[in-house]
Scaffold this active site. Structure first.
Site, PDB file in Angstrom:
ATOM      1  N   ALA A  14       0.832  -1.209   0.000  1.00 14.92           N
ATOM      2  CA  ALA A  14       0.000   0.000   0.000  1.00 14.92           C
ATOM      3  C   ALA A  14       0.864   1.254   0.000  1.00 14.92           C
ATOM      4  O   ALA A  14       0.675   2.156  -0.824  1.00 14.92           O
ATOM      5  CB  ALA A  14      -0.929  -0.005   1.217  1.00 14.92           C
ATOM      6  N   GLU A  33       9.308   3.627   7.217  1.00 15.67           N
ATOM      7  CA  GLU A  33       9.128   2.176   7.405  1.00 15.67           C
ATOM      8  C   GLU A  33       9.871   1.730   8.656  1.00 15.67           C
ATOM      9  O   GLU A  33      11.046   2.041   8.832  1.00 15.67           O
ATOM     10  CB  GLU A  33       9.649   1.440   6.154  1.00 15.67           C
ATOM     11  CG  GLU A  33       9.882  -0.046   6.306  1.00 15.67           C
ATOM     12  CD  GLU A  33       8.630  -0.851   6.722  1.00 15.67           C
ATOM     13  OE1 GLU A  33       7.555  -0.617   6.152  1.00 15.67           O
ATOM     14  OE2 GLU A  33       8.769  -1.696   7.631  1.00 15.67           O
ATOM     15  N   GLN A  34       9.173   0.968   9.501  1.00 15.87           N
ATOM     16  CA  GLN A  34       9.789   0.546  10.762  1.00 15.87           C
ATOM     17  C   GLN A  34      10.968  -0.409  10.567  1.00 15.87           C
ATOM     18  O   GLN A  34      11.912  -0.386  11.349  1.00 15.87           O
ATOM     19  CB  GLN A  34       8.749  -0.080  11.672  1.00 15.87           C
ATOM     20  CG  GLN A  34       8.156  -1.375  11.136  1.00 15.87           C
ATOM     21  CD  GLN A  34       7.115  -1.997  12.077  1.00 15.87           C
ATOM     22  OE1 GLN A  34       6.777  -1.412  13.100  1.00 15.87           O
ATOM     23  NE2 GLN A  34       6.627  -3.160  11.736  1.00 15.87           N
ATOM     24  N   ARG A 107       6.225 -12.288  -3.479  1.00 16.30           N
ATOM     25  CA  ARG A 107       5.996 -10.964  -2.880  1.00 16.30           C
ATOM     26  C   ARG A 107       7.188 -10.044  -3.040  1.00 16.30           C
ATOM     27  O   ARG A 107       7.033  -8.830  -3.253  1.00 16.30           O
ATOM     28  CB  ARG A 107       5.708 -11.121  -1.381  1.00 16.30           C
ATOM     29  CG  ARG A 107       4.287 -11.467  -1.143  1.00 16.30           C
ATOM     30  CD  ARG A 107       4.042 -11.716   0.325  1.00 16.30           C
ATOM     31  NE  ARG A 107       2.664 -12.079   0.436  1.00 16.30           N
ATOM     32  CZ  ARG A 107       1.693 -11.247   0.792  1.00 16.30           C
ATOM     33  NH1 ARG A 107       1.954 -10.025   1.153  1.00 16.30           N
ATOM     34  NH2 ARG A 107       0.461 -11.655   0.814  1.00 16.30           N
ATOM     35  N   TYR A 212       0.467 -22.233  -6.032  1.00 19.80           N
ATOM     36  CA  TYR A 212       0.623 -21.683  -7.384  1.00 19.80           C
ATOM     37  C   TYR A 212       2.100 -21.380  -7.625  1.00 19.80           C
ATOM     38  O   TYR A 212       2.847 -21.108  -6.687  1.00 19.80           O
ATOM     39  CB  TYR A 212      -0.233 -20.430  -7.584  1.00 19.80           C
ATOM     40  CG  TYR A 212      -0.168 -19.409  -6.464  1.00 19.80           C
ATOM     41  CD1 TYR A 212       0.883 -18.489  -6.373  1.00 19.80           C
ATOM     42  CD2 TYR A 212      -1.151 -19.369  -5.481  1.00 19.80           C
ATOM     43  CE1 TYR A 212       0.942 -17.565  -5.350  1.00 19.80           C
ATOM     44  CE2 TYR A 212      -1.093 -18.444  -4.446  1.00 19.80           C
ATOM     45  CZ  TYR A 212      -0.043 -17.541  -4.387  1.00 19.80           C
ATOM     46  OH  TYR A 212       0.021 -16.627  -3.364  1.00 19.80           O
ATOM     47  N   ASP A 290      -4.210  -2.608   4.453  1.00 19.57           N
ATOM     48  CA  ASP A 290      -4.639  -3.356   5.646  1.00 19.57           C
ATOM     49  C   ASP A 290      -4.881  -2.453   6.842  1.00 19.57           C
ATOM     50  O   ASP A 290      -5.598  -2.824   7.769  1.00 19.57           O
ATOM     51  CB  ASP A 290      -3.588  -4.416   6.014  1.00 19.57           C
ATOM     52  CG  ASP A 290      -3.773  -5.701   5.213  1.00 19.57           C
ATOM     53  OD1 ASP A 290      -4.562  -5.695   4.249  1.00 19.57           O
ATOM     54  OD2 ASP A 290      -3.117  -6.706   5.551  1.00 19.57           O
TER      55      ASP A 290
HETATM   56  C1  LIG Z   1      -1.665 -15.849   4.162  1.00 17.99           C
HETATM   57  C2  LIG Z   1      -1.994 -14.633   3.385  1.00 17.99           C
HETATM   58  C3  LIG Z   1      -2.110 -14.712   2.009  1.00 17.99           C
HETATM   59  C4  LIG Z   1      -2.454 -13.601   1.257  1.00 17.99           C
HETATM   60  N1  LIG Z   1      -2.584 -13.699  -0.101  1.00 17.99           N
HETATM   61  C5  LIG Z   1      -2.973 -12.624  -0.811  1.00 17.99           C
HETATM   62  C6  LIG Z   1      -3.126 -12.708  -2.225  1.00 17.99           C
HETATM   63  O1  LIG Z   1      -2.878 -13.746  -2.847  1.00 17.99           O
HETATM   64  N2  LIG Z   1      -3.536 -11.592  -2.898  1.00 17.99           N
HETATM   65  C7  LIG Z   1      -3.796 -10.410  -2.250  1.00 17.99           C
HETATM   66  O2  LIG Z   1      -4.179  -9.434  -2.901  1.00 17.99           O
HETATM   67  N3  LIG Z   1      -3.638 -10.306  -0.908  1.00 17.99           N
HETATM   68  C8  LIG Z   1      -3.230 -11.367  -0.183  1.00 17.99           C
HETATM   69  N4  LIG Z   1      -3.054 -11.259   1.164  1.00 17.99           N
HETATM   70  C9  LIG Z   1      -3.277  -9.951   1.814  1.00 17.99           C
HETATM   71  C10 LIG Z   1      -2.072  -9.050   1.641  1.00 17.99           C
HETATM   72  O3  LIG Z   1      -0.907  -9.699   2.058  1.00 17.99           O
HETATM   73  C11 LIG Z   1      -2.257  -7.775   2.423  1.00 17.99           C
HETATM   74  O4  LIG Z   1      -3.557  -7.272   2.230  1.00 17.99           O
HETATM   75  C12 LIG Z   1      -1.240  -6.742   1.984  1.00 17.99           C
HETATM   76  O5  LIG Z   1       0.053  -7.194   2.239  1.00 17.99           O
HETATM   77  C13 LIG Z   1      -1.514  -5.437   2.681  1.00 17.99           C
HETATM   78  O6  LIG Z   1      -0.493  -4.535   2.341  1.00 17.99           O
HETATM   79  P1  LIG Z   1      -0.246  -3.259   3.258  1.00 17.99           P
HETATM   80  O7  LIG Z   1       0.876  -2.547   2.601  1.00 17.99           O
HETATM   81  O8  LIG Z   1      -1.532  -2.567   3.493  1.00 17.99           O
HETATM   82  O9  LIG Z   1       0.185  -3.840   4.674  1.00 17.99           O
HETATM   83  P2  LIG Z   1       1.461  -4.683   5.083  1.00 17.99           P
HETATM   84  O10 LIG Z   1       1.836  -5.640   4.021  1.00 17.99           O
HETATM   85  O11 LIG Z   1       1.173  -5.222   6.443  1.00 17.99           O
HETATM   86  O12 LIG Z   1       2.623  -3.604   5.181  1.00 17.99           O
HETATM   87  C14 LIG Z   1       2.685  -2.689   6.244  1.00 17.99           C
HETATM   88  C15 LIG Z   1       4.087  -2.095   6.309  1.00 17.99           C
HETATM   89  O13 LIG Z   1       4.099  -1.106   7.321  1.00 17.99           O
HETATM   90  C16 LIG Z   1       5.188  -1.329   8.181  1.00 17.99           C
HETATM   91  N5  LIG Z   1       4.788  -0.809   9.492  1.00 17.99           N
HETATM   92  C17 LIG Z   1       3.910  -1.378  10.356  1.00 17.99           C
HETATM   93  N6  LIG Z   1       3.763  -0.590  11.435  1.00 17.99           N
HETATM   94  C18 LIG Z   1       4.547   0.480  11.223  1.00 17.99           C
HETATM   95  C19 LIG Z   1       4.795   1.648  11.992  1.00 17.99           C
HETATM   96  N7  LIG Z   1       4.212   1.846  13.189  1.00 17.99           N
HETATM   97  N8  LIG Z   1       5.663   2.581  11.506  1.00 17.99           N
HETATM   98  C20 LIG Z   1       6.270   2.392  10.297  1.00 17.99           C
HETATM   99  N9  LIG Z   1       6.068   1.289   9.542  1.00 17.99           N
HETATM  100  C21 LIG Z   1       5.209   0.372  10.004  1.00 17.99           C
HETATM  101  C22 LIG Z   1       5.415  -2.813   8.148  1.00 17.99           C
HETATM  102  O14 LIG Z   1       6.740  -3.157   8.543  1.00 17.99           O
HETATM  103  C23 LIG Z   1       5.141  -3.118   6.678  1.00 17.99           C
HETATM  104  O15 LIG Z   1       6.286  -2.919   5.884  1.00 17.99           O
HETATM  105  C24 LIG Z   1      -2.679 -12.363   1.919  1.00 17.99           C
HETATM  106  C25 LIG Z   1      -2.525 -12.264   3.305  1.00 17.99           C
HETATM  107  C26 LIG Z   1      -2.179 -13.383   4.032  1.00 17.99           C
HETATM  108  C27 LIG Z   1      -2.046 -13.264   5.524  1.00 17.99           C
END
Ligand SMILES: Cc1cc2nc3c(=O)[nH]c(=O)nc-3n(C[C@H](O)[C@H](O)[C@H](O)COP(=O)(O)OP(=O)(O)OC[C@H]3O[C@@H](n4cnc5c(N)ncnc54)[C@H](O)[C@@H]3O)c2cc1C
Length: 398
Positions: A14, A33-34, A107, A212, A290
């Protein structure tokens, strides 16, 4: 006109997509990023046309096609005899119908591709946000080391345990009752599972397994759910025990046994989501990915929705004059919320519901009959795959 400044917490899918989209539009954006170094978890991710079309427009068409696998179909089978329950054709049919491919990716490959779009001096590592404050003039992200980052807008892209979300709502993650074991195995150990690339699922009582190919077909990524009321750890570095996983899937089809048997290590992750919320922003603070709508992974859409959020938010912010005060920013955030909430709420709900369907479908004669409908099964995904988030933002009005 002065330039809008945006501070993003989190350099996941995201946060990086948002930074890429904002930088492209000339908006001043920094990502905090943490983690001390950027290293995505060793696992796969399915990226559907609703997100691949956006990633391609961001400039990643060649880069992704070089490392992705474009599966021919998603096939769901019975856990014991492997009988086909449902087949969703993908491949060329999907590309023709929706104008963009369905990909399975490592990923790290997706993450690296997104990172390549963000100037390196915009990504700050070892920078953990701990709190957010705001007043009429600025929002501030307070860091663990005491520093404060001031910006016109702070965006939480900091995942399911978002610190930024706490500024908007008081809620907690909900444990689903399932954990998932995940691993990668070299393709040469399971050649028949990569020969004609497919997303393969096996549905059985109380559990299901998906696999996959990723990394241009060199590895196979798998995830196997297990009911567990007592194990709630949420860290990809938490090691699972391959023997426990094998025991949990004893009696399953030989392909599943072979896949699990080929894994040397597995990670284990307790699956959580949260209830949907009705605000994605307030004042000078917003959430995406997320942090906004954590969902169970059973529709494989969490990362896809994170990409959609980022592209829509970037478009809503385009042209906002920071000197226009809170009104201009507030209008942009309301527009973002209006576009995104109905869709992400629906997908969150479906992701929760689908676990029941998966674990019941294995004996269901009706489901088996679906195999006859082939391409119409793809039409069931039309609302999800055809959606063009960029188009939605451009036609939404202010
Ligand atoms: C088992 C599993 C399988 C999945 N398969 C799929 C799939 O096939 N297709 C799909 O679309 N989605 C899939 N997902 C969902 C997907 O992984 C997440 O929705 C996606 O990674 C969300 O991305 P994000 O960047 O919002 O959050 P995250 O990936 O959680 O990234 C958050 C980032 O913020 C950082 N962070 C956290 N807190 C702080 C803070 N306080 N200060 C600074 N940095 C911080 C973290 O270190 C991380 O780098 C799957 C999830 C799981 C659990």
């Amino acid at each position: 006109m002065a330039q809008l400044t945006v501070a993003v917490a989190g350099a996941g899918i995201a946060g990086l997509t948002l930074a890429a989209a904002l930088c492209r539009n000339g908006i001043d954006c920094h990502v905090y990023e943490q983690a001390e170094r950027l290293a995505e978890v060793g696992a796969g991710v399915q990226v559907a046309p609703n997100a691949t079309r956006l990633l391609r427009r961001l400039g990643l068409a060649d880069r992704l096609s070089a490392v992705a696998v474009a599966p021919e179909a998603i096939e769901a089978r019975r856990w014991d005899d492997g009988a086909l329950l449902r087949r969703t054709p993908l491949g060329d049919l999907c590309r023709r119908r929706f104008g963009a491919p369905y990909y399975t990716l490592h990923r790290a490959d997706l993450h690296d591709a997104l990172l390549s779009l963000v100037p390196p001096d915009r990504v700050h590592l070892g920078a953990r946000g701990v709190a957010v404050t705001q007043d009429a003039g600025a929002a501030r992200l307070r860091m663990a080391d005491g520093a404060e980052i001031a910006a016109d807008l702070v965006v939480g892209a900091d995942g399911i345990h978002s610190v930024v979300r706490e500024h908007l709502v008081t809620d907690r993650p909900r444990y689903s009752g399932h954990t998932i074991y995940r691993g990668l195995v070299p393709a040469e150990k399971v050649p028949h599972l990569v020969a004609e690339p497919r997303v393969r699922l096996w549905f059985g009582p109380e559990r299901h397994c998906v696999c996959y190919p990723v990394s241009s077909g060199e590895q196979v990524s798998f995830g196997a759910t297990v009911p567990a009321s007592d194990w709630r750890e949420e860290s990809w570095s938490a090691r699972g025990d391959v023997a426990d996983l094998a025991a949990a899937y004893r009696g399953w089809h030989a392909d599943v046994a072979e896949l699990i048997g080929a894994a040397e290590t597995v990670g284990r992750w307790a699956l959580h989501d949260r209830e949907s919320i009705d605000r994605l922003g307030a004042g000078r603070v917003a959430v995406i990915g997320d942090a906004a709508h954590p969902m169970l992974p059973f529709q494989a859409q969490g990362a896809n929705q994170a990409v959609e959020d980022a592209v829509v938010l970037a478009l809503c912010l385009f042209g906002v004059d920071p000197e226009g005060g809170l009104d201009a920013l507030g209008a942009a955030l309301r527009r973002y919320e209006r576009i995104r909430l109905p869709r992400t709420t629906r997908i969150q709900r479906q992701s929760r519901d689908s676990v029941k369907t998966f674990h019941q479908a294995h004996g269901d004669a009706e489901t088996r009959r679906d195999t006859a409908r082939d391409s119409s099964v793809l039409d069931d995904h039309r609302w999800l795959f055809e959606y063009d988030a960029e188009q939605a933002a451009m036609t939404s009005g202010s």
